[in-house]
Design a protein around this motif. Structure first.
Motif, PDB file in Angstrom:
ATOM      1  N   LEU A 257       0.790  -1.234   0.000  1.00 57.05           N
ATOM      2  CA  LEU A 257       0.000   0.000   0.000  1.00 57.05           C
ATOM      3  C   LEU A 257       0.826   1.290   0.000  1.00 57.05           C
ATOM      4  CD1 LEU A 257      -2.977  -0.945   2.354  1.00 57.05           C
ATOM      5  CD2 LEU A 257      -2.837  -1.030  -0.146  1.00 57.05           C
ATOM      6  N   PRO A 258       1.886   1.425   0.821  1.00 53.57           N
ATOM      7  CA  PRO A 258       2.621   2.704   0.826  1.00 53.57           C
ATOM      8  C   PRO A 258       3.206   3.092  -0.526  1.00 53.57           C
ATOM      9  CG  PRO A 258       3.184   1.430   2.768  1.00 53.57           C
ATOM     10  CD  PRO A 258       2.402   0.520   1.873  1.00 53.57           C
ATOM     11  N   GLY A 259       3.525   2.130  -1.356  1.00 50.15           N
ATOM     12  CA  GLY A 259       4.103   2.440  -2.660  1.00 50.15           C
ATOM     13  C   GLY A 259       3.129   2.290  -3.808  1.00 50.15           C
ATOM     14  N   ALA A 260       1.845   2.321  -3.497  1.00 49.00           N
ATOM     15  CA  ALA A 260       0.828   2.097  -4.530  1.00 49.00           C
ATOM     16  C   ALA A 260       0.658   3.290  -5.459  1.00 49.00           C
ATOM     17  CB  ALA A 260      -0.516   1.749  -3.887  1.00 49.00           C
ATOM     18  N   PHE A 261       1.199   4.450  -5.097  1.00 51.23           N
ATOM     19  CA  PHE A 261       1.062   5.626  -5.951  1.00 51.23           C
ATOM     20  C   PHE A 261       2.359   6.420  -5.942  1.00 51.23           C
ATOM     21  CE2 PHE A 261       0.148  10.179  -6.467  1.00 51.23           C
ATOM     22  CZ  PHE A 261      -0.469  10.167  -7.706  1.00 51.23           C
ATOM     23  N   GLY A 262       2.779   6.839  -7.136  1.00 56.92           N
ATOM     24  CA  GLY A 262       3.958   7.685  -7.261  1.00 56.92           C
ATOM     25  C   GLY A 262       3.640   8.888  -8.131  1.00 56.92           C
ATOM     26  N   PHE A 263       3.835  10.074  -7.582  1.00 56.60           N
ATOM     27  CA  PHE A 263       3.435  11.291  -8.304  1.00 56.60           C
ATOM     28  C   PHE A 263       4.267  11.485  -9.570  1.00 56.60           C
ATOM     29  CE2 PHE A 263       3.959  15.871  -9.100  1.00 56.60           C
ATOM     30  CZ  PHE A 263       2.644  16.209  -9.353  1.00 56.60           C
ATOM     31  N   PHE A 264       5.581  11.276  -9.473  1.00 60.98           N
ATOM     32  CA  PHE A 264       6.435  11.480 -10.637  1.00 60.98           C
ATOM     33  C   PHE A 264       6.058  10.526 -11.768  1.00 60.98           C
ATOM     34  CE2 PHE A 264      10.359  10.678 -13.046  1.00 60.98           C
ATOM     35  CZ  PHE A 264      10.631  11.974 -13.464  1.00 60.98           C
ATOM     36  N   SER A 265       5.797   9.275 -11.421  1.00 61.90           N
ATOM     37  CA  SER A 265       5.368   8.304 -12.435  1.00 61.90           C
ATOM     38  C   SER A 265       4.025   8.707 -13.026  1.00 61.90           C
ATOM     39  CB  SER A 265       5.272   6.911 -11.805  1.00 61.90           C
ATOM     40  OG  SER A 265       6.508   6.505 -11.265  1.00 61.90           O
ATOM     41  N   MET A 266       3.144   9.222 -12.184  1.00 65.35           N
ATOM     42  CA  MET A 266       1.840   9.643 -12.662  1.00 65.35           C
ATOM     43  C   MET A 266       1.947  10.781 -13.667  1.00 65.35           C
ATOM     44  SD  MET A 266      -0.759  12.052 -12.429  1.00 65.35           S
ATOM     45  CE  MET A 266      -0.294  13.008 -10.989  1.00 65.35           C
ATOM     46  N   VAL A 267       2.875  11.720 -13.431  1.00 63.82           N
ATOM     47  CA  VAL A 267       3.044  12.852 -14.351  1.00 63.82           C
ATOM     48  C   VAL A 267       3.471  12.348 -15.730  1.00 63.82           C
ATOM     49  CG1 VAL A 267       4.421  14.902 -14.822  1.00 63.82           C
ATOM     50  CG2 VAL A 267       3.516  14.518 -12.532  1.00 63.82           C
ATOM     51  N   ILE A 268       4.416  11.407 -15.773  1.00 59.24           N
ATOM     52  CA  ILE A 268       4.877  10.869 -17.052  1.00 59.24           C
ATOM     53  C   ILE A 268       3.751  10.102 -17.746  1.00 59.24           C
ATOM     54  CG2 ILE A 268       6.517   9.298 -18.145  1.00 59.24           C
ATOM     55  CD1 ILE A 268       8.516   9.990 -16.000  1.00 59.24           C
ATOM     56  N   MET A 269       3.006   9.309 -16.979  1.00 58.83           N
ATOM     57  CA  MET A 269       1.898   8.569 -17.569  1.00 58.83           C
ATOM     58  C   MET A 269       0.803   9.508 -18.071  1.00 58.83           C
ATOM     59  SD  MET A 269       1.487   5.324 -14.973  1.00 58.83           S
ATOM     60  CE  MET A 269       2.781   4.100 -14.796  1.00 58.83           C
ATOM     61  N   ARG A 270       0.535  10.564 -17.327  1.00 58.57           N
ATOM     62  CA  ARG A 270      -0.480  11.528 -17.749  1.00 58.57           C
ATOM     63  C   ARG A 270      -0.073  12.208 -19.052  1.00 58.57           C
ATOM     64  NH1 ARG A 270      -1.296  17.296 -14.991  1.00 58.57           N
ATOM     65  NH2 ARG A 270       0.679  17.430 -16.116  1.00 58.57           N
ATOM     66  N   THR A 271       1.202  12.564 -19.153  1.00 49.90           N
ATOM     67  CA  THR A 271       1.698  13.177 -20.385  1.00 49.90           C
ATOM     68  C   THR A 271       1.549  12.227 -21.566  1.00 49.90           C
ATOM     69  OG1 THR A 271       3.292  14.435 -19.072  1.00 49.90           O
ATOM     70  CG2 THR A 271       3.673  14.315 -21.440  1.00 49.90           C
ATOM     71  N   HIS A 272       1.844  10.950 -21.308  1.00 52.56           N
ATOM     72  CA  HIS A 272       1.681   9.949 -22.365  1.00 52.56           C
ATOM     73  C   HIS A 272       0.216   9.858 -22.809  1.00 52.56           C
ATOM     74  CE1 HIS A 272       1.565   6.114 -24.449  1.00 52.56           C
ATOM     75  NE2 HIS A 272       0.720   5.670 -23.543  1.00 52.56           N
TER      76      HIS A 272
END
Length: 282
Positions: free
Chosen positions: A124-139
């Motif tokens: 659970l603590p590593g279930a979300f990463g903001f930096f990864s989300m930004v790259i995925m959102r850009t994609h």
């Protein structure tokens, strides 16, 4: 030791197959001078190793899938510019990148969530990463919007668009981040060290860390219990029968690294493309 990080993997592999006494006599370069499997037998005879391997394997299967799915789902939602409160959500997601909690505060949070000595503390603590989300959102934003619009005309909702349009078109970036997540979960022992005291939930990295500490401690204790000629005889006997801490370290490095080297070829064809996709917004 500090200089281990500068050694090549081949040197580490060769050292792991060499006896400790011969390794202490001088440098080894291309092949083991005195070949032995005793180092690996010493490591794998540890009774908790099998249970730790199962725990780590489950963590590396469940954690990355949940992490990539949750992060991709958040990226899909935040790629919609009409989402209410989008900027506010992004702002709050960004705060932990600059202001993080201390060990004590993180520990208190884990206690309140009931994650101490719980397998979910690995997930659970590593279930979300903001930096990864930004790259995925850009994609996602770079994908043709017409694909989503045509799916909506055919009656598809956002959940169906996400599952049948976004995810299939995002295989390279998903594979890249999945590999990073698997490697991070495989190599992590800090979570076990701080939040888990139940020995049945120990991870492979933590157990291997214990093996190294036990080897060094037993060697030091046995050495300090004797003096003079008896001490020299003990050193000679141990060098011939028991792996030294140095070769055990090398063996543990191989055991830790080999599974990642085995998994990487399956992700290699997606790796470079996935890292470039979404990295730069057009």
């Amino acid at each position: 030791m500090e200089h281990f990080s500068h050694l090549s993997f081949w040197y580490i592999l060769v050292m792991s197959f060499n006896t400790g006494a011969d390794a202490a006599a001088g440098p080894i370069w291309f092949f083991p001078r005195v070949f032995t499997l005793q180092n690996y037998a010493y490591v794998f005879q540890y009774d908790r190793l099998q249970t730790a391997f199962v725990v780590t394997t489950l963590r590396c299967m469940i954690g990355p899938i949940i992490s990539v799915f949750v992060t991709m789902l958040a990226a899909f939602a935040l790629s919609k510019r009409f989402l209410p409160g989008r900027r506010t959500i992004l702002f709050f997601f960004m705060i932990p990148m600059f202001i993080s909690g201390s060990i004590i505060s993180n520990y208190v949070v884990m206690v309140e969530l009931g994650l101490l000595n719980n397998f979910l503390v690995y997930v659970l603590p590593g279930a979300f990463g903001f930096f990864s989300m930004v790259i995925m959102r850009t994609h996602i934003e770079e994908l043709p919007i017409e694909l989503q619009e045509s799916a909506m005309i055919d009656g598809a909702g956002y959940s169906r668009i996400f599952m049948q349009v976004i995810l299939p078109l995002s295989k390279p970036i998903l594979a890249a981040f999945l590999f990073f997540s698997v490697a991070g979960n495989w190599l992590d022992y800090y979570t076990n060290l701080v939040y888990v005291t139940d020995r049945s939930l120990s991870t492979l990295q933590f157990v291997l860390y214990e093996i190294i500490n036990r080897t060094e401690a037993s060697t030091l204790i046995d050495f300090t219990k004797t003096t003079g000629a008896a001490q020299r005889r003990l050193m000679s006997m141990q060098n011939n029968t028991v792996p030294t801490p140095e070769v055990i370290k090398m063996t543990v490095m191989v055991v830790v690294t080999f599974p990642i080297l085995f998994v990487y070829p399956f992700f290699q064809k997606y790796f470079v493309k996935g890292m470039l996709t979404g990295a730069v917004k057009a």
